[in-house]
Design a protein around this motif. Structure first.
Motif, PDB file in Angstrom:
ATOM      1  N   VAL A  17       0.832  -1.207   0.000  1.00 57.18           N
ATOM      2  CA  VAL A  17       0.000   0.000   0.000  1.00 57.18           C
ATOM      3  C   VAL A  17       0.863   1.252   0.000  1.00 57.18           C
ATOM      4  CG1 VAL A  17      -1.585   1.386   1.411  1.00 57.18           C
ATOM      5  CG2 VAL A  17      -2.036  -1.035   1.045  1.00 57.18           C
ATOM      6  N   ILE A  18       1.825   1.324   0.910  1.00 60.03           N
ATOM      7  CA  ILE A  18       2.577   2.566   1.103  1.00 60.03           C
ATOM      8  C   ILE A  18       3.632   2.776   0.021  1.00 60.03           C
ATOM      9  CG2 ILE A  18       4.455   1.713   2.564  1.00 60.03           C
ATOM     10  CD1 ILE A  18       2.349   4.891   3.176  1.00 60.03           C
ATOM     11  N   ALA A 284      -3.890  -2.242   7.008  1.00 59.03           N
ATOM     12  CA  ALA A 284      -3.657  -2.749   5.652  1.00 59.03           C
ATOM     13  C   ALA A 284      -3.875  -4.253   5.595  1.00 59.03           C
ATOM     14  CB  ALA A 284      -2.242  -2.392   5.200  1.00 59.03           C
ATOM     15  N   GLY A 285      -3.368  -4.967   6.600  1.00 62.02           N
ATOM     16  CA  GLY A 285      -3.567  -6.414   6.640  1.00 62.02           C
ATOM     17  C   GLY A 285      -5.032  -6.781   6.763  1.00 62.02           C
ATOM     18  N   TRP A 292      -9.480  -6.504  -3.138  1.00 60.97           N
ATOM     19  CA  TRP A 292      -8.720  -5.427  -3.758  1.00 60.97           C
ATOM     20  C   TRP A 292      -9.425  -4.088  -3.676  1.00 60.97           C
ATOM     21  CZ3 TRP A 292      -3.828  -5.589  -4.650  1.00 60.97           C
ATOM     22  CH2 TRP A 292      -3.188  -6.805  -4.886  1.00 60.97           C
ATOM     23  N   PHE A 293     -10.752  -4.090  -3.754  1.00 61.40           N
ATOM     24  CA  PHE A 293     -11.457  -2.806  -3.710  1.00 61.40           C
ATOM     25  C   PHE A 293     -11.237  -2.105  -2.372  1.00 61.40           C
ATOM     26  CE2 PHE A 293     -15.372  -0.184  -3.317  1.00 61.40           C
ATOM     27  CZ  PHE A 293     -15.136   0.648  -4.405  1.00 61.40           C
ATOM     28  N   LEU A 298      -8.445   2.111   0.765  1.00 61.33           N
ATOM     29  CA  LEU A 298      -7.478   2.430   1.820  1.00 61.33           C
ATOM     30  C   LEU A 298      -6.348   3.278   1.256  1.00 61.33           C
ATOM     31  CD1 LEU A 298      -6.370   2.054   4.711  1.00 61.33           C
ATOM     32  CD2 LEU A 298      -5.255  -0.041   3.895  1.00 61.33           C
ATOM     33  N   MET A 299      -5.868   2.930   0.062  1.00 66.72           N
ATOM     34  CA  MET A 299      -4.805   3.712  -0.568  1.00 66.72           C
ATOM     35  C   MET A 299      -5.258   5.142  -0.832  1.00 66.72           C
ATOM     36  SD  MET A 299      -3.105   0.992  -3.258  1.00 66.72           S
ATOM     37  CE  MET A 299      -1.844   2.162  -3.797  1.00 66.72           C
ATOM     38  N   VAL A 300      -6.515   5.309  -1.231  1.00 63.78           N
ATOM     39  CA  VAL A 300      -7.040   6.656  -1.451  1.00 63.78           C
ATOM     40  C   VAL A 300      -6.985   7.467  -0.163  1.00 63.78           C
ATOM     41  CG1 VAL A 300      -9.144   7.974  -1.921  1.00 63.78           C
ATOM     42  CG2 VAL A 300      -8.501   6.076  -3.410  1.00 63.78           C
TER      43      VAL A 300
END
Length: 377
Positions: A17-18, A284-285, A292-293, A298-300
């Motif tokens: 993610v990061i 994240a885990g 995936w959605f 979360l990334m947003v």
């Protein structure tokens, strides 16, 4: 999954993610730097010892380092944070000196630094726009279908059929907006503007504070009025409205962060709600198990927060550099090197202290201190 397996799973998900978000942030600096004619000497994901990398034909070293807690682009001329000529800079050939960041006007240096956070916001904007185009958005009319007994809404005099128009002056387009705003303001007085039987009416309510736990056991203090909506549905967003709607959601996310931080500062929320890398890895885990959605959303959220945090006027962060550039533009000369050096040292101490504090919080939330206390006891 064992505790050890869960730990490694969380770390892997966190890096997945990061890592791209750090790359996006630094790519913003890099691309605008190139546009301004500044040579990039190093593009690094992570800090510390280089794990692997390569050098491109422009002489930029692209690398991945051992500590994936950020990244940086080192431009030619970065040896002097005060952007003032020094002997090493003056000794460069004229053509090479022109490719350094120190040789550029202050407005170009401002754009180079601002481009990192701006790219994080742009990433979130594009992803949200894509989701709105592909899936639409949930739209439930802001009309009450049921008022729960002994709730804050019942005490305030709300009734089934009331259409809530505004909360504390903020427009409520959907019922989802009501739930989001109320959740963000636990144990708070609210002004409710509504329509009842075709007539405008204003009521006062006091939201009830409650602690809710998600499916992963994460507890959060939220506010509730105690009302339920009528049925809603996913609704397509007209293409012409997508950019504005996407931008509004990014702005709303920043406003939420500001509101939460303000509540923590004045003591309305516990500092335990602050989280750092350990907490982000845990989330994240957890989100990865939902698909995936969930990871993309979360990334947003993290991308918006990265952009916001980096714009804070703290030396060592992009926002601190931007403040110095604004002062330089007003004074028509850079801030004195000793002042910047003092500010950067203070900013570094503040950031390190905050990182230690949030890591302590994260480890406590994970139950480490209770386990250690049990072993000692």
């Amino acid at each position: 999954m064992s505790a050890l397996g869960g730990f490694f799973w969380a770390i892997i998900c966190f890096l997945l993610v990061i890592g791209p978000l750090i790359f996006i942030h630094e790519m913003g600096h890099y691309l605008v730097g190139r546009w301004c004619g500044v040579k990039a000497e190093v593009f690094s994901i992570g800090f510390g010892k280089e794990l692997f990398g390569w050098t491109d034909k422009r002489g930029t070293r692209w690398k991945v380092a051992a500590l994936p807690m950020g990244g940086y682009v080192r431009f030619a001329g970065d040896m002097n944070p005060a952007s003032q000529p020094d002997p090493a800079w003056l000794a460069l050939p004229a053509e090479e000196r022109q490719q350094t960041i120190q040789a550029k006007p202050v407005w170009q240096r401002f754009l180079i630094v601002f481009a990192g956070p701006a790219t994080n916001f742009l990433f979130a904007f594009v992803v949200i726009a894509g989701v709105l185009i592909a899936l639409g958005e949930p739209v439930t009319p802001p009309v009450i279908s049921q008022v729960m007994p002994n709730s804050a809404a019942a005490t305030a005099g709300l009734r089934a059929g009331d259409r809530i128009v505004r909360l504390d002056g903020e427009s409520m387009r959907r019922f989802e907006d009501i739930g989001f705003y109320t959740a963000l303001h636990p144990d708070a007085d609210m002004r409710i503007d509504l329509i009842r039987n075709g007539q405008p009416l204003t009521l006062s309510a006091h939201s009830k504070a409650t602690t809710e736990t998600d499916q992963f056991g994460n507890a959060m203090r939220v506010g509730r009025l105690g009302i339920r909506p009528a049925g809603g549905a996913m609704q397509a967003v007209p293409l012409v409205e997508v950019p504005g709607r996407s931008a509004a959601l990014v702005v709303d996310s920043v406003k939420t962060t500001l509101t939460t931080l303000g509540q923590i500062i004045v003591g309305e929320r516990s500092t335990k709600e602050l989280s750092g890398p350990v907490g982000m890895a845990k989330v994240a885990g957890e989100q990865a198990t939902l698909g995936w959605f969930a990871i993309i959303l979360l990334m947003v959220g993290i991308s918006i927060n990265l952009g916001f945090i980096n714009l804070l006027p703290i030396p060592m962060l992009d926002g601190g550099h931007l403040v110095f550039y604004v002062v330089e533009a007003i004074r028509r000369k850079p801030v004195e090197p000793q002042v910047q050096e003092w500010a950067f040292r203070s900013g570094l101490a503040l950031i390190l202290g905050l990182m230690l504090f949030v890591t302590f919080n994260d480890l406590g939330s994970a139950g480490l201190w209770q386990k250690l206390y049990g072993l000692i006891g």
